[in-house]
Design a protein around this motif. Structure first.
Motif, short mmCIF file in Angstrom:
data_model
loop_
_atom_site.label_atom_id
_atom_site.label_comp_id
_atom_site.label_asym_id
_atom_site.label_seq_id
_atom_site.Cartn_x
_atom_site.Cartn_y
_atom_site.Cartn_z
N GLU A 1 0.80 -1.39 -0.16
CA GLU A 1 -0.32 0.61 0.25
C GLU A 1 0.92 1.19 -0.11
O GLU A 1 2.14 1.20 0.63
CB GLU A 1 -1.16 -0.05 1.36
CG GLU A 1 -2.14 -1.09 1.19
CD GLU A 1 -2.58 -1.09 2.78
OE1 GLU A 1 -2.31 -0.64 2.97
OE2 GLU A 1 -3.65 -1.31 2.67
N ASN A 2 0.17 2.40 0.10
CA ASN A 2 0.43 3.47 -0.23
C ASN A 2 1.83 3.78 -1.49
O ASN A 2 3.26 4.05 -0.49
CB ASN A 2 0.90 4.24 0.85
CG ASN A 2 -0.55 4.64 1.78
OD1 ASN A 2 -0.62 4.96 1.57
ND2 ASN A 2 0.13 4.00 3.31
N VAL A 3 2.13 3.68 -2.19
CA VAL A 3 2.61 3.59 -3.62
C VAL A 3 3.22 4.93 -3.99
O VAL A 3 1.44 5.32 -4.22
CB VAL A 3 3.22 2.75 -4.59
CG1 VAL A 3 3.98 3.24 -6.06
CG2 VAL A 3 3.07 1.38 -3.44
N SER A 4 4.22 5.61 -4.25
CA SER A 4 4.53 7.10 -4.53
C SER A 4 3.93 6.82 -6.18
O SER A 4 5.57 5.99 -6.11
CB SER A 4 5.49 7.91 -4.27
OG SER A 4 4.89 8.20 -2.51
N VAL A 5 3.60 7.50 -6.71
CA VAL A 5 3.66 7.34 -8.49
C VAL A 5 3.61 8.90 -8.68
O VAL A 5 3.12 9.90 -8.61
CB VAL A 5 2.54 7.10 -9.35
CG1 VAL A 5 2.67 6.89 -10.30
CG2 VAL A 5 2.00 5.49 -8.60
N MET A 6 4.90 8.73 -10.04
CA MET A 6 5.83 10.41 -9.97
C MET A 6 6.06 10.69 -11.33
O MET A 6 6.43 9.39 -12.16
CB MET A 6 7.11 10.13 -9.29
CG MET A 6 7.04 9.75 -7.52
SD MET A 6 8.95 10.19 -6.83
CE MET A 6 8.34 9.19 -4.95
N LEU A 7 6.47 11.61 -11.83
CA LEU A 7 6.38 12.33 -13.00
C LEU A 7 7.80 13.22 -13.19
O LEU A 7 7.72 14.44 -11.96
CB LEU A 7 5.08 12.90 -14.00
CG LEU A 7 3.98 12.02 -13.89
CD1 LEU A 7 3.15 13.03 -14.52
CD2 LEU A 7 4.97 11.03 -15.63
N TYR A 8 8.57 13.10 -13.62
CA TYR A 8 9.54 13.99 -13.80
C TYR A 8 9.99 14.64 -14.98
O TYR A 8 9.79 13.79 -16.09
CB TYR A 8 11.24 13.37 -13.36
CG TYR A 8 11.44 13.17 -12.21
CD1 TYR A 8 11.87 13.57 -11.47
CD2 TYR A 8 11.00 11.74 -11.98
CE1 TYR A 8 12.27 13.62 -10.36
CE2 TYR A 8 11.30 11.20 -10.57
CZ TYR A 8 11.91 12.50 -9.83
OH TYR A 8 12.51 12.17 -8.14
N LEU B 1 8.11 8.50 -15.78
CA LEU B 1 7.17 7.88 -15.37
C LEU B 1 7.54 6.98 -14.70
O LEU B 1 8.31 5.72 -14.68
CB LEU B 1 6.00 7.62 -16.33
CG LEU B 1 4.53 7.07 -15.03
CD1 LEU B 1 4.53 7.43 -14.02
CD2 LEU B 1 4.21 6.05 -15.92
N ILE B 2 7.40 6.79 -12.71
CA ILE B 2 8.12 5.89 -11.77
C ILE B 2 7.06 5.76 -11.12
O ILE B 2 6.62 6.77 -10.57
CB ILE B 2 9.75 5.80 -11.50
CG1 ILE B 2 9.33 7.30 -10.39
CG2 ILE B 2 10.66 6.30 -12.71
CD1 ILE B 2 10.66 7.42 -9.85
N VAL C 1 8.38 2.76 -16.29
CA VAL C 1 8.70 2.78 -17.80
C VAL C 1 9.60 3.31 -18.42
O VAL C 1 10.79 3.99 -18.28
CB VAL C 1 7.26 3.30 -18.11
CG1 VAL C 1 7.18 3.62 -19.42
CG2 VAL C 1 5.98 3.35 -17.79
N GLU C 2 9.59 1.98 -19.19
CA GLU C 2 11.39 2.17 -20.18
C GLU C 2 11.59 3.29 -20.87
O GLU C 2 13.04 3.84 -21.34
CB GLU C 2 11.68 0.75 -20.91
CG GLU C 2 11.63 -0.60 -20.26
CD GLU C 2 10.48 -1.19 -19.73
OE1 GLU C 2 9.58 0.09 -20.10
OE2 GLU C 2 10.33 -2.28 -19.83
N ASN C 3 10.93 3.61 -21.33
CA ASN C 3 10.86 4.92 -22.38
C ASN C 3 10.11 5.99 -21.94
O ASN C 3 8.80 6.04 -21.21
CB ASN C 3 10.30 4.44 -23.85
CG ASN C 3 10.68 3.47 -25.05
OD1 ASN C 3 12.38 3.82 -24.32
ND2 ASN C 3 9.61 2.64 -25.56
N VAL D 1 1.69 0.70 -16.77
CA VAL D 1 2.12 -0.87 -15.88
C VAL D 1 3.29 -0.37 -15.19
O VAL D 1 4.36 -0.06 -16.09
CB VAL D 1 2.13 -2.24 -16.35
CG1 VAL D 1 2.26 -3.53 -15.06
CG2 VAL D 1 0.53 -2.69 -16.58
N LEU D 2 3.43 -0.18 -14.10
CA LEU D 2 4.87 -0.46 -13.28
C LEU D 2 4.89 -1.60 -12.21
O LEU D 2 4.00 -1.60 -11.38
CB LEU D 2 4.19 0.92 -12.42
CG LEU D 2 4.27 2.75 -13.40
CD1 LEU D 2 4.07 3.58 -12.18
CD2 LEU D 2 5.68 2.48 -13.89
#
Length: 534
Positions: A157-164, A205-206, A227-229, A240-241
């Motif tokens: 639970e409580n996974v952070s999803v991030m955009l750089y 995206l990670i 995501v690879e790209n 899908v991460l």
């Protein structure tokens, strides 16, 4: 006088009636409040634009409090200095005061998760989000997807999803040192994510299981998925991460001389290619031996004879790094030679008997070892010595309800210093075959070989495993009764083990597929299962 007496009796009876009434009139509590707090206004209004101040107020229709705020609060983009929230106790409003300078032309979102609750019954105002922009419009694009775990059946639970944001200054290493431009959490659904109020652009995206809650990737403690790209927004793609734990980058801790003939080298990362070489001039007849501790990331460097120096210098190297380090020696005498079984008591039918020692075992004399059953019949066995992990293994065929006496007579084992054992005696026994369960598994639609079929407990710990380069039917015997999962490892590089991923090299972990059903393995029972792989 008589009238006074009658009046007294009347008052006494009247008082009893009041007591009785009081007993019958015990009040009961009303209905429990189940209604969440209601927001009556915000200053400035939610989804305001051209925000110029440093304060936000949110007003409620009843007294509220903030519960587990640090665990629930998500601010995107993250701020270098967290805002101050008032009050610390109960109130009818929340005041947010920004301590950091806000970016220009940026949409911010403040998600409170389940932290806003009413004061009495703690009914939550679920996942309230306040959005504002320092520019002239609110960014409205979003990114959606699912979260999986490379090793576990379900993600944590409580996974952070991030955009750089990928711009001219972007580097992959940014995830180790800088916070992302957008962040969301899976706190309301551990299997999926949605990042909202995103502006158009190109992004990395990670996902992080961010155990330090600092929005940066710390390989020692965090899991990562990527995501690879790079992705381009807007997009209709659902991503899908897949979370995994990296092998930490190699690092050597300060070595420690434990006695006159032993130095321990703690490390992080993979020790498979680690080499330790003494650079200091050594005396004639010098010898050394390296052992690995089973449950610690520690190598022990043993040497003889004793060196009459204050310190020695080593070169530590692997495929990439070379370190030179000085170790101060200690004049502490060696302990006496000791042995201990890895497991005593009950042995499974396919389980060897193993012995470890506090000093490196260099050789063994099989003729000085005896295995005997309860009827004093000598049992044939095979012996092998793993001098790196310092384990002597005795393998022999076992029968039901049998007791075995294992004797190592003097000079059965010789250690690095030439010392041999005194007589060692151990006793082990077996259960009946009916005390164990059995499983036959048929796999259909195997896409590629080799594969590893693992039997794991509910904690994800591997209990048994079978390898295959062509067969699709697997038989697990002598299983301790309990609950188990089956999982299939696609051994892509054919090295006989599951390999994790590597973010910087854009390597995803090897695929693990879980059989969706939890198996109940019972004593004296054989399960037959068929798994059709997608």
């Amino acid at each position: 006088m008589k009238g006074n007496f009658i009046y007294f009796i009347f008052l006494l009876l009247l008082s009893f009636s009041f007591v009785d009434c009081a007993k019958r009139g015990n009040p009961e509590g009303g209905l429990r409040d189940t209604i969440a707090p209601v927001i009556i206004r915000t200053v400035p209004e939610n989804y305001t634009i051209n925000f110029k101040g440093n304060e936000i107020r949110i007003y409620f229709d009843e007294y509220i409090k903030l519960k587990d705020l640090q665990k629930n609060l998500i601010i995107s983009p993250p701020l270098n200095a967290p805002p101050t929230l008032y009050p610390l106790s109960t109130s009818k409003y929340i005041k947010i005061v920004f301590q950091d300078t806000l970016r220009e032309n940026t949409t911010y979102s403040i998600n409170f998760g389940n932290s806003i609750v009413d004061n009495n019954e703690e009914n939550p105002y679920e996942f309230y989000k306040y959005v504002f922009s320092t520019g002239s419009y609110i960014d409205s694009l979003k990114v959606i997807g699912t979260i999986t775990d490379a090793e576990l059946l379900k993600p944590e639970e409580n996974v952070s999803v991030m955009l750089y944001e990928v711009d001219t200054e972007f580097k992959d290493s940014i995830i180790f040192t800088q916070k992302p431009i957008y962040v969301a959490s899976t706190q309301n659904n551990p299997d999926s994510f949605q990042i909202e109020n995103v502006k158009e652009g190109t992004y990395l995206l990670i996902a992080l299981k961010d155990n330090n809650s600092n929005y940066t990737f710390q390989p020692k403690t965090d899991k990562i998925g990527f995501v690879e790209n790079f992705i381009t927004i807007p997009t209709d793609t659902s991503y899908v991460l897949n979370l995994f734990k990296e092998i930490p980058v190699y690092a050597l801790s300060r070595p420690n001389a434990l006695n006159t003939n032993q130095i321990s080298f703690g490390y992080e990362g993979d020790a498979a290619s680690l080499e330790i070489e003494m650079l200091t001039s050594t005396p004639e007849g010098f010898r050394h031996h390296l052992t690995k501790e089973q449950k610690k990331d520690t190598l022990n460097y043993w040497f003889q004879p004793k060196m009459e120096l204050d310190s020695v210098t080593f070169k530590i190297s692997n495929r990439v790094f070379i370190d030179t380090i000085q170790v101060r020696l200690r004049d502490v005498l060696l302990d006496s030679l000791k042995f201990s079984p890895i497991k005593a008591g009950i042995l499974a039918f396919d389980e060897p008997f193993e012995i470890s020692s506090n000093f490196p075992m260099i050789s063994y004399n099989k003729d000085n070892i005896r295995v005997m059953d309860k009827d004093s019949v000598v049992v044939v066995f095979e012996a092998s010595l793993d001098s790196y992990f310092n384990i002597l293994q005795l393998s022999f065929e076992k029968v039901e309800r049998q007791n075995y006496a294992i004797t190592l007579f003097p000079e059965a084992i010789t250690d690095f210093f030439g010392t041999t054992n005194d007589t060692l005696e151990y006793k082990v026994s077996t259960r009946t075959l009916s005390d164990y369960g059995f499983l036959t598994l048929n796999l259909n639609n195997i896409s590629s070989f080799p594969i590893i079929v693992q039997l794991v407990n509910e904690k994800g710990e591997v209990q048994k495993e079978l390898h295959s380069s062509e067969k699709s039917t697997f038989e697990f015997a002598n299983i301790t009764p309990g609950k188990y999962f089956i999982r299939i490892v696609e051994d892509t590089n054919s090295n006989g083990k599951w390999d994790t991923g590597d973010f910087l090299n854009r390597i995803q972990p090897e695929t693990i597929i879980y059989y969706p059903k939890l198996l109940d393995i019972r004593a004296n029972w054989t399960l037959n299962e068929t798994f059709i792989l997608d």
